[in-house]
Design a protein around this motif. Structure first.
Motif, PDB file in Angstrom:
ATOM      1  N   HIS A   1       0.839  -1.199   0.000  1.00  0.00           N
ATOM      2  CA  HIS A   1       0.000   0.000   0.000  1.00  0.00           C
ATOM      3  C   HIS A   1       0.876   1.252   0.000  1.00  0.00           C
ATOM      4  CE1 HIS A   1      -3.483   2.548   0.907  1.00  0.00           C
ATOM      5  NE2 HIS A   1      -2.683   3.173   1.754  1.00  0.00           N
TER       6      HIS A   1
ATOM      7  N   VAL B   1       1.242   4.452  -2.590  1.00  0.00           N
ATOM      8  CA  VAL B   1       1.113   5.854  -2.162  1.00  0.00           C
ATOM      9  C   VAL B   1       2.312   6.663  -2.701  1.00  0.00           C
ATOM     10  CG1 VAL B   1       1.215   7.392  -0.141  1.00  0.00           C
ATOM     11  CG2 VAL B   1      -0.283   5.374  -0.114  1.00  0.00           C
TER      12      VAL B   1
ATOM     13  N   PHE C   1       2.224   7.088  -6.522  1.00  0.00           N
ATOM     14  CA  PHE C   1       1.329   8.189  -6.921  1.00  0.00           C
ATOM     15  C   PHE C   1       1.955   9.545  -6.576  1.00  0.00           C
ATOM     16  CE2 PHE C   1      -2.545   5.225  -6.782  1.00  0.00           C
ATOM     17  CZ  PHE C   1      -2.718   5.261  -8.154  1.00  0.00           C
ATOM     18  N   ARG C   2       2.586   9.642  -5.386  1.00  0.00           N
ATOM     19  CA  ARG C   2       3.167  10.926  -4.966  1.00  0.00           C
ATOM     20  C   ARG C   2       4.215  11.389  -5.971  1.00  0.00           C
ATOM     21  NH1 ARG C   2       5.973  10.253   0.342  1.00  0.00           N
ATOM     22  NH2 ARG C   2       7.557   9.525  -1.136  1.00  0.00           N
TER      23      ARG C   2
ATOM     24  N   TYR D   1       0.199  12.932  -7.288  1.00  0.00           N
ATOM     25  CA  TYR D   1      -1.133  12.648  -6.752  1.00  0.00           C
ATOM     26  C   TYR D   1      -1.073  12.424  -5.241  1.00  0.00           C
ATOM     27  CZ  TYR D   1      -2.367  11.868 -11.640  1.00  0.00           C
ATOM     28  OH  TYR D   1      -2.573  12.016 -12.988  1.00  0.00           O
ATOM     29  N   GLU D   2      -2.018  13.028  -4.517  1.00  0.00           N
ATOM     30  CA  GLU D   2      -2.091  12.847  -3.059  1.00  0.00           C
ATOM     31  C   GLU D   2      -2.693  11.491  -2.694  1.00  0.00           C
ATOM     32  OE1 GLU D   2      -4.558  16.738  -2.529  1.00  0.00           O
ATOM     33  OE2 GLU D   2      -4.147  15.881  -4.518  1.00  0.00           O
ATOM     34  N   SER D   3      -2.621  11.161  -1.406  1.00  0.00           N
ATOM     35  CA  SER D   3      -3.317   9.981  -0.864  1.00  0.00           C
ATOM     36  C   SER D   3      -3.906  10.372   0.476  1.00  0.00           C
ATOM     37  CB  SER D   3      -2.354   8.805  -0.705  1.00  0.00           C
ATOM     38  OG  SER D   3      -1.869   8.389  -1.944  1.00  0.00           O
ATOM     39  N   ASN D   4      -4.847  11.282   0.429  1.00  0.00           N
ATOM     40  CA  ASN D   4      -5.389  11.778   1.692  1.00  0.00           C
ATOM     41  C   ASN D   4      -6.882  12.010   1.544  1.00  0.00           C
ATOM     42  OD1 ASN D   4      -5.645  12.887   4.214  1.00  0.00           O
ATOM     43  ND2 ASN D   4      -3.799  14.098   4.066  1.00  0.00           N
TER      44      ASN D   4
ATOM     45  N   PHE E   1      -5.655   9.143  -3.964  1.00  0.00           N
ATOM     46  CA  PHE E   1      -5.777   7.703  -3.646  1.00  0.00           C
ATOM     47  C   PHE E   1      -6.312   7.591  -2.213  1.00  0.00           C
ATOM     48  CE2 PHE E   1      -3.160   3.759  -2.405  1.00  0.00           C
ATOM     49  CZ  PHE E   1      -4.136   2.883  -2.838  1.00  0.00           C
ATOM     50  N   THR E   2      -7.637   7.452  -2.079  1.00  0.00           N
ATOM     51  CA  THR E   2      -8.283   7.634  -0.774  1.00  0.00           C
ATOM     52  C   THR E   2      -8.636   6.332  -0.066  1.00  0.00           C
ATOM     53  OG1 THR E   2     -10.430   7.754  -1.861  1.00  0.00           O
ATOM     54  CG2 THR E   2      -9.312   9.846  -1.436  1.00  0.00           C
TER      55      THR E   2
ATOM     56  N   PRO F   1      -5.921   0.093  -7.226  1.00  0.00           N
ATOM     57  CA  PRO F   1      -5.623   1.507  -7.043  1.00  0.00           C
ATOM     58  C   PRO F   1      -6.681   2.378  -7.725  1.00  0.00           C
ATOM     59  CG  PRO F   1      -4.189   0.557  -8.708  1.00  0.00           C
ATOM     60  CD  PRO F   1      -4.947  -0.570  -8.098  1.00  0.00           C
TER      61      PRO F   1
ATOM     62  N   LEU G   1      -7.875   6.873  -8.257  1.00  0.00           N
ATOM     63  CA  LEU G   1      -7.635   8.300  -7.984  1.00  0.00           C
ATOM     64  C   LEU G   1      -8.961   9.038  -8.115  1.00  0.00           C
ATOM     65  CD1 LEU G   1      -4.321   8.837 -10.020  1.00  0.00           C
ATOM     66  CD2 LEU G   1      -4.555   8.869  -7.508  1.00  0.00           C
TER      67      LEU G   1
END
Lengths: 384, 384
Positions: free
Chosen positions: A295, A299, A302-303, A307-310, A314-315, A349, A351
């Motif tokens: 995971h 993250v 993507f970063r 791209y965020e994960s928050n 990616f939520t 995954p 977004l």
């Protein structure tokens, strides 16, 4: 190597003995995945399941269900009358108390009970025998390691799921865009129509589609939005389908994202990133890998692409086990532990950006000693 | 007069106060009928529900589900982060302990919990606050008294169910008997084919058929045998169908028994007795009648015609409530209590004899002050 049935029964025996219990107890209908797993009995009405180390598990059913249970269940079968339940009821005990009473008599000692064991039964049992909470979830851990037979069932489910996905995407592909909407036979093509088409395909194969997602446009920014109404031109359509085999109870799970028309550049970029993230994660899957590491790796993947994960981006978790439940152990999320051969997992995954939309892709397969045997064969193509 | 939503919320408030609790707590996905009833939120992942007297019920969901929950749920919505769940996890608490921790903080006093509340959560909660078992099942009692809106949903479900039944029976009627089997398009007509035809009809209307019974011949002597394989000439075929409205979650439930060809004299007599028993029971249904009395009345009715109600003959309860679950309160069985206006119940006498077969007929409707408003309109005809 995948664990055999015998190995797994030993897990249950060990858990009972390690807890200092005399027996493991479960209670529920076959909607309870643990009960269905331990009994292989389909029932709307709850049954009692009691397992003592070294013995065959036993279910208690009503007289009316006895003959069917003997035919269908892998457990030994007794009736309520056999174990004294009806005597307890005649003596004025409530149904919960009478059920607790007979369980305590059958066990003859402390009981190990799962997380979802009914509070009412635990409370009444405590006046007869100690009840020990199975904090480690032994049956969930047994369920997470599939046998060859279970793998065959899930692979079969995935095969039918792809046929259904193909029917759904065919409707979108053959639709005619006009003024921003998609049309079929002169009427707007809706989320509901695509869902019904896919469910009808599933039904013809003995599978049940439940809560299938066919979301479009702004709704795709919410990962679990089921979708409704007319489908839109040039907008992402997320199809997430996780049917259940009526006969075995096992699920498949897959997601594709498509656009009829011209996707926005942002959606195109998200699609490429999601597809690459999925393949990257799959390349790292094998026995011994950790769900949390996979995971975190995605993250970071993507970063690196911005791209965020928050709250956005990616939520959700990267993936999850699939079996008698759509979401079961092991987790490929922040709390995921070590994977082993025989785990059947999805890698999904996604977004999600309000104002832009969402993209998700999901494949499923079985973890092996050396990698990942992917069940999903269905093509990935953004524009249709 | 049917109770209003307000009346029923008062029941919950009273139950909390009578128990000396500060709040009522529930936990589950929308597969848990109590949770779905209290939240009207469809979710695969479990949510926490907390209700304090005089306040609006509150659900705790993941960040990912927040926006959808606000749109769809009748409860107030907060995220796990809002109530400190993520802090508890960061502090090293298990998911069950962290969930119990935030529930205890939200309640600020003893909690009233339902029978099916998870044992793991109850056990952890007890180290923060007393947990009181809701022995009387206040939410089950609320659910048993339908509002006009719920009655409309169930009546609608019954309407669609009859269309599906009609499709299934049409297949049997139009089949061609040969050498004891029924044929359609040159191949044996099977239980599975009739089931799929009915489920496809349901699907087209937004309904889900689950575990529908289409049993034939010897299998009909087992009331819950689902049925499989070729259907037989001159033998009873029991069709028991209890679909769920995908949108609302409410069910209908009906049963018909048909024969293609010539029934045995024994089956004819059983059919006449079952039909007469059903009409007799329905003639006695009204607010104030007792479920146990109605059941006993039918036992006596059958006894007068020479049929047992024990290991053979009439082996199950006369009927049951229907709503978010196919089987819910009130019971028309040996333990059934007083009925009230707004109870939606089925009346389903049946007779089962190994070597002869089974017959069951089932109608559904709502109990009123003066009688029974029957939803079921579908014809009863043994031979088709």
């Amino acid at each position: 190597m995948v664990s055999s049935e015998t190995d797994r029964t030993n897990w249950l025996d060990s858990a009972i003995q390690d807890a200092g219990a005399a027996a493991y107890v479960a209670y529920g209908s076959s909607a309870d995945a643990n009960v269905r797993y331990l009994t292989r009995f389909r029932t709307t009405d709850p049954v009692v399941y009691v397992h003592k180390p070294g013995e065959r598990g036993l279910i208690v059913v009503s007289q009316m269900e006895y003959e069917r249970a003997v035919r269908e269940s892998t457990a030994a079968v007794v009736t309520r009358a056999d174990v004294g339940f009806l005597d307890c009821i005649r003596a004025g005990e409530s149904r919960w108390r009478a059920t607790a009473h007979v369980i305590a008599d059958m066990a003859g000692g402390p009981l190990l009970a799962p997380s979802f064991f009914p509070f009412a039964l635990a409370r009444h049992l405590e006046s007869f025998q100690p009840v020990i909470l199975d904090e480690k979830g032994v049956v969930e851990r047994m369920r997470a390691v599939k046998t060859p037979e279970e793998i065959q069932w899930i692979r079969g489910a995935q095969h039918v799921t792809e046929a259904a996905m193909d029917r759904g995407i065919a409707l979108i592909r053959s639709s005619v865009p006009k003024d921003g909407l998609l049309y079929r036979n002169g009427a707007p093509l809706t989320s509901e129509a695509v869902r019904t088409e896919m469910h009808t395909t599933l039904l013809a194969h003995g599978y049940r589609g439940i809560d299938t997602i066919v979301s479009c446009g702004p709704d795709t920014a919410l990962p679990h939005h089921q979708g409704r109404g007319p489908l839109l031109e040039d907008e992402p359509i997320v199809i997430d389908i996780f049917p259940q085999d009526e006969r075995t109870g096992y699920h498949a799970d897959m997601t594709r994202t498509v656009v009829k028309g011209e996707p926005s550049p942002a959606i195109r970029e998200m699609y490429d990133a999601v597809r690459a993230a999925k393949e990257h994660a799959i390349s790292m899957l094998r026995a011994g890998a950790h769900g949390a590491d996979l995971h975190r790796e995605v993250v970071e993947f993507f970063r690196d692409r911005g791209y965020e994960s928050n709250m956005r981006g990616f939520t959700h978790s990267l993936g999850h086990g699939v079996g008698l439940e759509v979401h079961e152990d092991p987790s490929l999320g922040p709390e995921g532990g070590e994977l082993c051969a025989g785990n059947v997992v999805t890698v999904e995954p996604g977004l999600y950006y309000p104002g832009i939309g969402g993209v998700r892709l999901e494949d499923m397969g079985v973890v092996t000693e050396t990698g990942f045997d992917r069940f999903t064969q269905y093509e990935e193509r953004l524009t249709v």
